[in-house]
Design an enzyme around this catalytic site. Structure first.
Site, PDB file in Angstrom:
ATOM      1  N   ASP A 103       0.865  -1.183   0.000  1.00  0.00           N
ATOM      2  CA  ASP A 103       0.000   0.000   0.000  1.00  0.00           C
ATOM      3  C   ASP A 103       0.902   1.234   0.000  1.00  0.00           C
ATOM      4  O   ASP A 103       1.446   1.606  -1.043  1.00  0.00           O
ATOM      5  CB  ASP A 103      -0.903  -0.104   1.248  1.00  0.00           C
ATOM      6  N   PHE A 152     -10.385   0.186   0.808  1.00  0.00           N
ATOM      7  CA  PHE A 152      -9.923  -0.686   1.886  1.00  0.00           C
ATOM      8  C   PHE A 152     -10.540  -2.063   1.716  1.00  0.00           C
ATOM      9  O   PHE A 152     -11.762  -2.214   1.736  1.00  0.00           O
ATOM     10  CB  PHE A 152     -10.254  -0.089   3.253  1.00  0.00           C
TER      11      PHE A 152
HETATM   12  C1  PRP Z   1      -0.718  -4.646   6.415  1.00  0.00           C
HETATM   13  C2  PRP Z   1      -0.275  -5.583   5.313  1.00  0.00           C
HETATM   14  C3  PRP Z   1       1.092  -5.080   4.957  1.00  0.00           C
HETATM   15  C4  PRP Z   1       1.002  -3.601   5.230  1.00  0.00           C
HETATM   16  C5  PRP Z   1       0.889  -2.871   3.914  1.00  0.00           C
HETATM   17  O1  PRP Z   1      -0.183  -5.064   7.641  1.00  0.00           O
HETATM   18  O2  PRP Z   1      -0.244  -6.918   5.754  1.00  0.00           O
HETATM   19  O3  PRP Z   1       2.101  -5.650   5.763  1.00  0.00           O
HETATM   20  O4  PRP Z   1      -0.178  -3.407   6.019  1.00  0.00           O
HETATM   21  O5  PRP Z   1       0.724  -1.513   4.107  1.00  0.00           O
HETATM   22  P1  PRP Z   1       1.830  -0.404   3.792  1.00  0.00           P
HETATM   23  O6  PRP Z   1       2.370  -0.682   2.427  1.00  0.00           O
HETATM   24  O7  PRP Z   1       1.022   0.883   3.844  1.00  0.00           O
HETATM   25  O8  PRP Z   1       2.881  -0.435   4.862  1.00  0.00           O
HETATM   26  P2  PRP Z   1      -0.748  -4.608   9.060  1.00  0.00           P
HETATM   27  O9  PRP Z   1       0.205  -3.594   9.651  1.00  0.00           O
HETATM   28  O10 PRP Z   1      -2.184  -4.208   8.939  1.00  0.00           O
HETATM   29  O11 PRP Z   1      -0.599  -5.946   9.901  1.00  0.00           O
HETATM   30  P3  PRP Z   1      -1.276  -7.391   9.631  1.00  0.00           P
HETATM   31  O12 PRP Z   1      -0.477  -8.045   8.516  1.00  0.00           O
HETATM   32  O13 PRP Z   1      -1.109  -8.098  10.932  1.00  0.00           O
HETATM   33  O14 PRP Z   1      -2.720  -7.205   9.258  1.00  0.00           O
HETATM   34  C1  7HP Z   2      -3.172  -2.416   4.707  1.00  0.00           C
HETATM   35  C2  7HP Z   2      -4.411  -3.025   4.546  1.00  0.00           C
HETATM   36  N1  7HP Z   2      -5.031  -3.985   5.244  1.00  0.00           N
HETATM   37  C3  7HP Z   2      -6.246  -4.363   4.802  1.00  0.00           C
HETATM   38  N2  7HP Z   2      -6.847  -3.820   3.721  1.00  0.00           N
HETATM   39  C4  7HP Z   2      -6.245  -2.864   3.001  1.00  0.00           C
HETATM   40  O1  7HP Z   2      -6.843  -2.340   1.925  1.00  0.00           O
HETATM   41  C5  7HP Z   2      -4.971  -2.431   3.409  1.00  0.00           C
HETATM   42  N3  7HP Z   2      -4.089  -1.510   2.928  1.00  0.00           N
HETATM   43  N4  7HP Z   2      -3.022  -1.537   3.727  1.00  0.00           N
END
Ligand code: PRP
Ligand code: 7HP
Length: 181
Positions: A103, A152
């Site tokens: 993201d 999202f």
């Molecule tokens: C989410 C996803 C990625 C990260 C991506 O993890 O699994 O690791 O966000 O977002 P970014 O590119 O904006 O950094 P999260 O921190 O929600 O933890 P999770 O994997 O435990 O859900």
């Molecule tokens: C993190 C994340 N987690 C769940 N859904 C999305 O769309 C997300 N973007 N970054």
């Protein structure tokens, strides 16, 4: 029930299965002759990892790292926390990092720097979903399942406030679920 919070299904179980199979074929070709270590970035990637690794035909190892930057909201806090480190050294190994979503790029740019410092032979990045419109860090994946718009999404491992990971498809949440966040 969880279903009631879903506005629209983006990727069905069948579409996910087919695309994961294609990604695995590409990885089988690109890494032929190697024995990569697949690193699942927990928690979001656990379902994708389980499906991908079963479609990979190379000898490979698996390891896990847990990081968190989203807290309970829909935007990154910008602060990446490592809550579980790898169990084995990656020095001299061919690494494939397996993520659910790329993201802003905060999590992976932090993580890739950290892994690079451990001197692997190579690092590749495989993400199931890519949201390029939200990127704030210059990072690209070598393998991308699907590009998604700035929405999202939840399901197939992805959560909102720790819920919805167990949905077998990927969908968009109804805004009322996170309004007032
Ligand atoms: C989410 C996803 C990625 C990260 C991506 O993890 O699994 O690791 O966000 O977002 P970014 O590119 O904006 O950094 P999260 O921190 O929600 O933890 P999770 O994997 O435990 O859900
Ligand atoms: C993190 C994340 N987690 C769940 N859904 C999305 O769309 C997300 N973007 N970054």
């Amino acid at each position: 029930m969880l279903e009631q919070d879903i506005e629209r299904v983006l990727f069905t179980e069948e579409a996910l299965r087919a695309r994961v199979g294609e990604l695995a074929q590409q990885i089988n070709r690109d890494l032929a002759g190697k024995e990569p270590v697949l690193i699942s970035v927990l928690r979001g990637s656990f379902i994708f990892m389980a499906d991908l690794v079963r479609a990979i035909e190379l000898p490979c190892r698996v390891d896990f790292m847990a990081v968190s930057s989203y807290g309970s909201g829909t935007t990154s806090s910008g602060q990446v926390k490592i809550t579980k480190d790898l169990s084995e050294s990656i020095e001299g190994r061919d690494v494939l990092v397996v993520e659910d979503i790329l993201d802003s790029g905060n999590t992976l740019s932090y993580l890739l720097k950290l892994l690079q410092a451990r001197r692997p032979a190579s690092i590749r990045l495989c993400t199931l979903l890519d949201k390029p419109s939200r990127r704030t860090k210059p990072i690209q994946a070598d393998y991308v399942g699907f590009q998604v718009e700035d929405l999202f999404v939840v399901g197939y491992g992805l959560d909102y406030a720790e819920r919805y990971r167990n949905l077998p498809y990927i969908g968009i949440l109804k805004p009322r679920v996170y309004e007032g966040e």
